[in-house]
Design an enzyme around this catalytic site. Structure first.
Site, mmCIF file in Angstrom:
data_model
loop_
_atom_site.group_PDB
_atom_site.id
_atom_site.type_symbol
_atom_site.label_atom_id
_atom_site.label_comp_id
_atom_site.label_asym_id
_atom_site.label_seq_id
_atom_site.Cartn_x
_atom_site.Cartn_y
_atom_site.Cartn_z
ATOM 1 N N CYS A 151 -19.619 2.348 10.094
ATOM 2 C CA CYS A 151 -18.273 2.871 10.325
ATOM 3 C C CYS A 151 -18.328 4.352 10.006
ATOM 4 C CB CYS A 151 -17.252 2.159 9.435
ATOM 5 S SG CYS A 151 -15.592 2.881 9.537
ATOM 6 N N ASP A 171 6.608 6.915 -4.514
ATOM 7 C CA ASP A 171 5.576 6.709 -3.496
ATOM 8 C C ASP A 171 5.686 5.253 -3.031
ATOM 9 O OD1 ASP A 171 3.374 6.725 -1.862
ATOM 10 O OD2 ASP A 171 1.910 7.077 -3.452
ATOM 11 N N GLU A 189 6.145 0.253 -11.928
ATOM 12 C CA GLU A 189 5.209 -0.310 -10.955
ATOM 13 C C GLU A 189 5.310 -1.835 -11.011
ATOM 14 O OE1 GLU A 189 2.618 -1.534 -8.419
ATOM 15 O OE2 GLU A 189 2.905 0.654 -8.549
ATOM 16 N N CYS A 199 -18.152 7.027 17.291
ATOM 17 C CA CYS A 199 -18.455 5.618 17.024
ATOM 18 C C CYS A 199 -18.547 4.856 18.337
ATOM 19 C CB CYS A 199 -17.368 4.995 16.142
ATOM 20 S SG CYS A 199 -17.616 3.222 15.826
ATOM 21 N N CYS A 216 3.736 7.331 3.749
ATOM 22 C CA CYS A 216 2.556 7.191 4.616
ATOM 23 C C CYS A 216 2.942 6.736 6.019
ATOM 24 C CB CYS A 216 1.552 6.215 3.998
ATOM 25 S SG CYS A 216 2.192 4.555 3.737
ATOM 26 N N CYS A 240 -9.505 2.795 14.538
ATOM 27 C CA CYS A 240 -9.297 4.207 14.873
ATOM 28 C C CYS A 240 -8.492 4.340 16.155
ATOM 29 C CB CYS A 240 -10.627 4.933 15.024
ATOM 30 S SG CYS A 240 -11.501 5.179 13.453
#
Length: 411
Positions: A166, A340, A296, A77, A367, A92
C-alpha cells in the site's frame, strides 16, 4: 408508467463536471446525475455504472479517459489503475491527480459545503502536510480474502482486493500484514509507532463455534503504541484512535493551541479528548493555576490520558459521553472549548450545551466537510461566528480532509 431502466454495467460517454463531496465528480447523462470516481473536472471519459438505485442519479467508475485534464497522472499503486475498472481498491480516491490538483479539489469541496450548509462565503485553501503523497500513513486496517491474502475492500463493497503493498502506508506497517496468510475474513489492524515498533492485531469475525463472540489477538508488538509530540510521550492502544498521518498530531496540536489562546489560570474543556493530545497543549497555556477538563467516552483512552498527563495537576480526565457530561451543572464554565467529535460531527445537542456556557472561543476539529458545515451553521444559530479556519490534506490520495475552525461570539 414504465420503470426506469437499470444502467448497472452500462458504459456511458460523459463530460465530467465539478468535484463533489465523497471522492467523485459530477456528470450528467440523459437527464440523470452520474457520480463518477477516478475522473477529473473537464475530462471526457467512458464511465461504467457500478450502482443504480433507480432514481435521479447513479454511481460509476471511469474506465477510459478520452480527453484528460491537466494534472492527471499515472496512479503509483497498481490497484488504482483505471484499466482494472470497478475491480479497484476502495481506499484511495485521487491517485490519478497531482498533489496540487488533489488539494484544489478538496479546497473546492470544503468551500462548497460551507456555502451550501452554513450559508458562508468562505474560500478555503487546503494545506499540505510534510511528507509528500506516499508513505505518510502509520496505521491501516486490512481484511483477508477467501484465500487468506490480506487486502482492502473495493469501494462500497465487502469484496476484498488483495494487496502486496500500500504505497500510502509506511513499509513496516503494511509488510507486517501482507507478508503472511490469514484465516479468511480476518480483520487486521497495523500500526507503526514513533518508537519504530509495529503492532499488529487480528480479529476473527468468523468464530469457530456458533454464537461465539469475535476473538481479537495480538500478532506482533506490545499492543501499546508510543507516540511523541512536542517532546511529550503519549501511550495509546495500538487499535485506539490516533491521527494516522505521521505529521498530523504535532501540526494539529499547534493549530489548536494557537486558536485556543487560553488565558493563564483559565479554564479549558477538551471534549472527545482521546489520550490527551490537545489537553497537553491547553495545560501549557492555563499553567498550574488553571484547569483543563478532558471528556472522552472510551474508558481505555481516559486511562491512557491519565497516565500521559499525570504530571499535569491542572488536568482532570472524565470518562463518559460528551452529551451526558455537559449536563453537569457543577462543572466550571470554560473560557475555551476544544472539541474533536467523530465523523458525524457534534450535532445540535452538543453545540447547544457548549454555547449555553458562553465560552470566549470554541475550537472545532472536523474530519468531514459536510459535518463541519452543519455544525458551523448550528453555532451560527446560537450566536457564534467562524472567525478562522485552517484545512489540511492529512489524508493524501483520499477524499478526506481535516479542518480546524475557530468560533467566537458574534457582535
Amino acid at each position: 408508467m414504465t420503470d426506469k431502466p437499470d444502467w448497472t454495467g452500462s458504459r456511458l460517454r460523459v463530460e465530467i463536471g465539478p468535484v463533489a463531496h465523497g471522492g467523485h465528480c459530477v456528470a450528467r447523462h440523459e437527464g440523470r446525475v452520474v457520480f463518477v470516481r477516478h475522473a477529473l473536472p473537464g475530462e471526457e471519459v467512458v464511465a461504467e455504472v457500478t450502482e443504480d438505485p433507480g432514481g435521479g442519479f447513479c454511481r460509476a467508475d471511469a474506465v477510459e479517459v478520452l480527453r484528460a485534464a491537466e494534472g492527471r497522472v499515472e496512479p503509483p499503486c497498481p490497484l488504482a489503475d483505471i484499466s482494472r475498472g470497478p475491480d479497484r481498491c476502495g481506499g484511495c480516491d485521487w491517485q490519478h491527480a497531482t498533489g496540487e490538483v488533489q488539494r484544489e479539489l478538496k479546497s473546492a469541496v470544503v468551500t462548497e459545503q460551507l456555502q451550501r450548509l452554513a450559508g458562508l462565503d468562505w474560500p478555503v485553501q487546503v494545506r499540505e502536510l510534510p511528507g509528500g503523497l506516499l508513505r505518510w500513513r502509520s496505521r491501516a486496517r486490512l481484511v483477508a480474502d477467501p484465500s487468506g491474502r490480506a487486502g482492502f475492500r473495493a469501494h462500497r463493497s465487502h469484496r476484498v482486493i488483495p494487496a502486496e503493498d500500500c504505497p500510502i502506508t509506511e513499509h513496516a506497517a503494511v509488510d507486517a500484514v501482507t507478508s503472511r496468510r490469514w484465516r479468511p475474513g480476518t480483520e487486521i489492524s497495523t500500526a507503526a509507532d514513533s518508537a519504530g515498533e509495529v503492532h499488529v492485531a487480528a480479529t476473527d469475525r468468523r468464530p469457530r463455534r456458533r454464537g461465539a463472540a469475535p476473538v481479537s489477538r495480538t500478532v506482533s508488538g506490545s499492543g501499546v503504541a508510543r507516540e511523541v509530540v512536542a517532546d511529550r510521550s503519549f501511550d495509546v492502544a495500538a487499535q485506539g484512535f490516533w491521527q494516522v498521518h505521521r505529521a498530523a498530531p504535532e501540526t494539529f496540536s499547534e493549530v489548536v493551541a494557537r486558536f485556543a489562546a487560553v488565558p493563564d489560570g483559565g479554564v479549558a474543556w477538551d471534549l472527545y479528548g482521546g489520550v490527551g493530545l490537545f489537553a497537553a497543549a491547553l495545560a501549557e497555556q492555563t499553567g498550574p493555576d488553571g484547569h483543563v477538563l478532558l471528556v472522552e467516552s472510551s474508558r481505555g483512552a481516559v486511562a491512557d490520558a491519565q497516565e500521559n498527563l499525570g504530571d499535569l495537576a491542572q488536568v482532570a480526565c472524565l470518562a463518559g459521553k460528551v452529551e451526558r457530561m455537559l449536563g453537569d451543572d457543577t462543572l466550571s464554565d470554560p473560557d475555551v472549548v476544544v472539541l474533536d467529535p467523530p465523523r458525524k460531527g457534534a450535532g445540535r445537542e452538543v453545540v447547544s450545551a457548549i454555547t449555553d456556557r458562553r465560552p470566549s472561543r470554541i475550537v472545532h476539529v472536523a474530519c468531514d466537510p459536510a459535518a463541519l458545515a452543519r455544525d458551523v451553521g448550528l453555532y451560527g444559530d446560537r450566536g457564534y461566528r467562524m472567525t478562522a479556519l485552517e484545512a489540511y490534506d492529512a489524508f493524501p490520495m483520499t477524499q478526506h480532509i481535516e479542518s480546524i475552525a475557530l468560533l467566537e461570539p458574534a457582535g
